[in-house]
Enzyme design. Structure first.
Site, PDB file in Angstrom:
ATOM      1  N   PRO A 124       0.769  -1.247   0.000  1.00 24.63           N
ATOM      2  CG  PRO A 124      -0.004  -0.949   2.183  1.00 24.63           C
ATOM      3  CD  PRO A 124       0.712  -1.931   1.292  1.00 24.63           C
ATOM      4  CB  CYS A 125       3.037   2.834  -2.510  1.00 21.18           C
ATOM      5  SG  CYS A 125       2.146   2.449  -4.018  1.00 21.18           S
ATOM      6  CG  HIS A 126      -3.033   3.550  -1.207  1.00 22.99           C
ATOM      7  ND1 HIS A 126      -2.715   2.214  -1.370  1.00 22.99           N
ATOM      8  CD2 HIS A 126      -4.012   3.605  -0.275  1.00 22.99           C
ATOM      9  CE1 HIS A 126      -3.492   1.486  -0.588  1.00 22.99           C
ATOM     10  NE2 HIS A 126      -4.283   2.304   0.096  1.00 22.99           N
TER      11      HIS A 126
END
Length: 156
Positions: A124-126
């Site tokens: 989850p880079c967001h």
């Protein structure tokens, strides 16, 4: 390894999951031009598609799909590992992640590692934001804002 692509529809566009029977090699963002494969969907790809559909429906908070080995630096691997530790519905800053991987002055490099992440949403880079703003996202800021909003995080 022959790779297969399947599409996942979302409110912010079409994502693609690429892989084979055993692993997910990559998740393509909605703004990346891809085409779905024809034929029977391999097991790992079907699992990835199903879990992303559950995520977009608000029913999944974590992922347990097999990810393919990828060419990455040790730093990138450390960053991606740290991303997986950010809980659903929470954010951390680039500086927080730099500290988590014992490179406190590497916040900008964390951004570069995020950009190289081959499995957005699953890794989850967001959930990584700038210290005083939303920060960038390979799929576009509106996609990032949507994903965070889906998880209950409000960013203007």
């Amino acid at each position: 390894m022959e790779l297969f692509r399947a599409e996942v529809e979302s409110p912010v566009g079409t994502w693609s999951v690429e892989g084979d029977h055993d692993v997910i090699a990559r998740v393509y963002l909605p703004n990346e031009s891809t085409r779905a494969s024809s034929g029977a969907v391999p097991e790992a790809v079907a699992l990835g598609v199903g879990q992303l559909e559950e995520y977009f429906a608000g029913h999944r908070r974590t992922f347990d799909v097999p990810l393919a080995p990828t060419t990455a630096t040790p730093f990138q691997r450390d960053v991606w590992g740290a991303l997986c530790e950010i809980p659903y519905g929470q954010v951390q800053t680039y500086a927080d992640i730099a500290i988590a991987v014992n490179r406190p002055r590497a916040a900008r490099a964390v951004g570069n590692a995020n950009h190289a992440n081959p499995w957005p949403i699953i890794v989850p880079c967001h959930r990584v934001v700038a210290s005083h703003a939303l920060g960038g996202y390979g799929g576009g800021v509106e996609v990032k804002r949507y994903l965070l909003g889906l998880e209950g995080v409000s960013y203007s």
